[in-house]
Design a protein around this motif. Sequence first.
Motif, PDB file in Angstrom:
ATOM      1  N   UNK A 266      25.344  56.415  39.157  1.00 38.98           N
ATOM      2  CA  UNK A 266      24.358  55.916  38.202  1.00 38.98           C
ATOM      3  C   UNK A 266      24.955  54.847  37.292  1.00 38.98           C
ATOM      4  N   UNK A 267      26.216  55.026  36.930  1.00 38.48           N
ATOM      5  CA  UNK A 267      26.852  54.118  35.981  1.00 38.48           C
ATOM      6  C   UNK A 267      27.431  52.869  36.636  1.00 38.48           C
ATOM      7  N   UNK A 268      27.514  52.858  37.960  1.00 41.57           N
ATOM      8  CA  UNK A 268      28.196  51.751  38.645  1.00 41.57           C
ATOM      9  C   UNK A 268      27.553  50.401  38.337  1.00 41.57           C
ATOM     10  N   UNK A 269      26.247  50.394  38.082  1.00 42.76           N
ATOM     11  CA  UNK A 269      25.555  49.129  37.805  1.00 42.76           C
ATOM     12  C   UNK A 269      26.056  48.482  36.506  1.00 42.76           C
ATOM     13  N   UNK A 270      26.726  49.265  35.657  1.00 43.14           N
ATOM     14  CA  UNK A 270      27.276  48.711  34.411  1.00 43.14           C
ATOM     15  C   UNK A 270      28.513  47.863  34.662  1.00 43.14           C
ATOM     16  N   UNK A 271      28.994  47.858  35.882  1.00 42.23           N
ATOM     17  CA  UNK A 271      30.218  47.120  36.217  1.00 42.23           C
ATOM     18  C   UNK A 271      29.939  46.136  37.347  1.00 42.23           C
ATOM     19  N   UNK A 272      29.122  45.098  37.084  1.00 48.86           N
ATOM     20  CA  UNK A 272      28.720  44.178  38.158  1.00 48.86           C
ATOM     21  C   UNK A 272      29.891  43.419  38.770  1.00 48.86           C
ATOM     22  N   UNK A 273      30.913  43.089  37.978  1.00 46.67           N
ATOM     23  CA  UNK A 273      32.057  42.358  38.535  1.00 46.67           C
ATOM     24  C   UNK A 273      32.865  43.252  39.476  1.00 46.67           C
ATOM     25  N   UNK A 274      32.938  44.527  39.151  1.00 50.19           N
ATOM     26  CA  UNK A 274      33.624  45.474  40.039  1.00 50.19           C
ATOM     27  C   UNK A 274      32.893  45.559  41.371  1.00 50.19           C
ATOM     28  N   UNK A 275      31.563  45.657  41.317  1.00 47.72           N
ATOM     29  CA  UNK A 275      30.778  45.740  42.547  1.00 47.72           C
ATOM     30  C   UNK A 275      30.839  44.437  43.330  1.00 47.72           C
ATOM     31  N   UNK A 276      30.860  43.302  42.627  1.00 50.38           N
ATOM     32  CA  UNK A 276      30.957  42.009  43.308  1.00 50.38           C
ATOM     33  C   UNK A 276      32.296  41.896  44.035  1.00 50.38           C
ATOM     34  N   UNK A 277      33.375  42.319  43.371  1.00 55.64           N
ATOM     35  CA  UNK A 277      34.665  42.294  44.041  1.00 55.64           C
ATOM     36  C   UNK A 277      34.657  43.213  45.256  1.00 55.64           C
ATOM     37  N   UNK A 278      34.049  44.385  45.115  1.00 52.41           N
ATOM     38  CA  UNK A 278      33.997  45.321  46.236  1.00 52.41           C
ATOM     39  C   UNK A 278      33.261  44.706  47.419  1.00 52.41           C
ATOM     40  N   UNK A 279      32.173  43.966  47.143  1.00 49.30           N
ATOM     41  CA  UNK A 279      31.449  43.291  48.213  1.00 49.30           C
ATOM     42  C   UNK A 279      32.294  42.225  48.888  1.00 49.30           C
ATOM     43  N   UNK A 280      33.026  41.449  48.086  1.00 51.72           N
ATOM     44  CA  UNK A 280      33.915  40.427  48.648  1.00 51.72           C
ATOM     45  C   UNK A 280      35.002  41.075  49.492  1.00 51.72           C
ATOM     46  N   UNK A 281      35.559  42.164  48.977  1.00 50.89           N
ATOM     47  CA  UNK A 281      36.635  42.856  49.690  1.00 50.89           C
ATOM     48  C   UNK A 281      36.161  43.388  51.035  1.00 50.89           C
ATOM     49  N   UNK A 282      34.963  43.969  51.051  1.00 54.43           N
ATOM     50  CA  UNK A 282      34.417  44.481  52.309  1.00 54.43           C
ATOM     51  C   UNK A 282      34.402  43.385  53.371  1.00 54.43           C
ATOM     52  N   UNK A 283      34.006  42.179  52.973  1.00 54.34           N
ATOM     53  CA  UNK A 283      33.892  41.088  53.946  1.00 54.34           C
ATOM     54  C   UNK A 283      35.253  40.580  54.403  1.00 54.34           C
ATOM     55  N   UNK A 284      36.112  40.187  53.461  1.00 57.80           N
ATOM     56  CA  UNK A 284      37.366  39.592  53.937  1.00 57.80           C
ATOM     57  C   UNK A 284      38.294  40.640  54.538  1.00 57.80           C
ATOM     58  N   UNK A 285      38.226  41.889  54.066  1.00 49.75           N
ATOM     59  CA  UNK A 285      39.037  42.926  54.697  1.00 49.75           C
ATOM     60  C   UNK A 285      38.542  43.232  56.104  1.00 49.75           C
ATOM     61  N   UNK A 286      37.225  43.101  56.322  1.00 50.02           N
ATOM     62  CA  UNK A 286      36.693  43.276  57.671  1.00 50.02           C
ATOM     63  C   UNK A 286      37.269  42.221  58.608  1.00 50.02           C
ATOM     64  N   UNK A 287      37.446  40.998  58.092  1.00 45.21           N
ATOM     65  CA  UNK A 287      38.098  39.967  58.887  1.00 45.21           C
ATOM     66  C   UNK A 287      39.529  40.343  59.215  1.00 45.21           C
ATOM     67  N   UNK A 288      40.253  40.867  58.221  1.00 45.28           N
ATOM     68  CA  UNK A 288      41.638  41.294  58.434  1.00 45.28           C
ATOM     69  C   UNK A 288      41.705  42.379  59.508  1.00 45.28           C
ATOM     70  N   UNK A 289      40.869  43.409  59.363  1.00 40.09           N
ATOM     71  CA  UNK A 289      40.908  44.521  60.312  1.00 40.09           C
ATOM     72  C   UNK A 289      40.492  44.086  61.714  1.00 40.09           C
TER      73      UNK A 289
END
Length: 467
Positions: A266-289
């Motif tokens: 519920x509280x995760x939406x209070x941290x938009x930069x954290x979620x944005x980084x997580x989205x970026x990480x999912x993509x470029x880490x998928x490239x790495x893997x």
Amino acid sequence: MSRVVPPGPQADLAARRHEQRGWYVYDWANSAYVTTVGTVLVGPYLTAVATAAACPDLPAGAACEGTVDLLGFIAVSPNSLVAFLISISTVVIAVLLPFVGAVADRSPRRRVLLARLAWAGAACAAGLFLVTGDDWALGATLLVLGNAFLAASLTVYDAVLVDIATPDERDAVSSRGWALGYLGGFLLLVVNLGLVLGADALGVPDGLAVRLSLLSAAVWWAGFTVVPYLRLRDRPPTHVVGADEAGRGLLGVARGSVRQLVATFREARRYPQTLLFLGAYVLFNDGVQTVIAVSSIYGSVELGFATEQLIVAIVVVQLVAFGGALAFGRLARRLGAKRTILVSLAVWTVVVAAAFVLPEGRFGLFVALAAGIGLVLGGTQALSRSLFSQLVPFGKQAEYFSLYQAAERGTSWFGTFTFGVVQQATGSFRLSILAVVVFFVVGGLLLTRVDVRRGIADAGNEAPRVV
């Protein structure tokens, strides 16, 4: 020294260094499983065991047309078994890890939880020694459980970074951990490859050589986990929901952990930069893997290299990754973690583009690309971990790192799926490998939009001197 200390890094530098050195050793410990078991040996071995079950009277050199029944009702080819097991592991991990994170954040003894998860995973790896003949089902079960325990232990391990390092220390500490992990994985892998490739000269049956190698990884993982278990200190939980239930037995802990997890989502939406980084990480880490997963296929099918040559390339990646993780940790001191990760993504893009135009049979150039992968592999992963640690609210590190691990593993099929779709549509492995560039480019673009200072402030953390 008291076993229990206040939350957060200890004020005394010598005490912090003592814990950090113990923490590094868990990377050294679990990397033996990742390299020897997960990356190199268990796939071919389980495939051979499943083939023996599906086609017991198969003549030498003939193709097996039979299947094995996965989960009792899914008929799969022995050659596809390991891929399906990895997919099952991914689902199990994605469901399990958020609950592991919630429990870890409520636990006053994370080092004990880390060790128990590691030892359970090592026990599964040791059990692979018993997989012989056509007993593929035992091997499949142990592999899925081993992968799940590994991921769970890494969730706790990553969260401990916040407890043992100040904001200014985390990039370097995370990088040293990754570097030591690559070195440990490299050393045991070289020994085990020597055993497997030299089995005939040593008078050891091929199957036994593989099983002894799998067992050695389990012993390595379990044995070296004793070091962080003894060196890390216990800390009381902070900022948890339902903390009054922690002393009400297993049911109370489970109930409180679920409440904690719901509150975190519920509280995760209070941290938009954290979620944005997580989205970026999912993509470029998928490239790495994806590059890691398909490089051997690309090297063998498209470029025509023998198995022995591909093993050499794997060893080069492991060895260079040790120095690369340390070098990128030092670079982050000047540029900050975000800029340094962007530099690594640029190098990844160049390496993949070079693989697209690499002529067939040019093994020297292939090894050079393997060295390029090793150079940025550890840095990308280590600095992503340390940067994410700056963006998570204190007291909920394990929960957020469970999302980090679950996102990494739960979406890691996007890249390989894209690779397969492009190859099937075009018939070209070269176009397939080129398609992976999209993950680095889009992930990098998202990362440029992350306001690290704002994210750190939103999470209520202290910013390092260089962001």
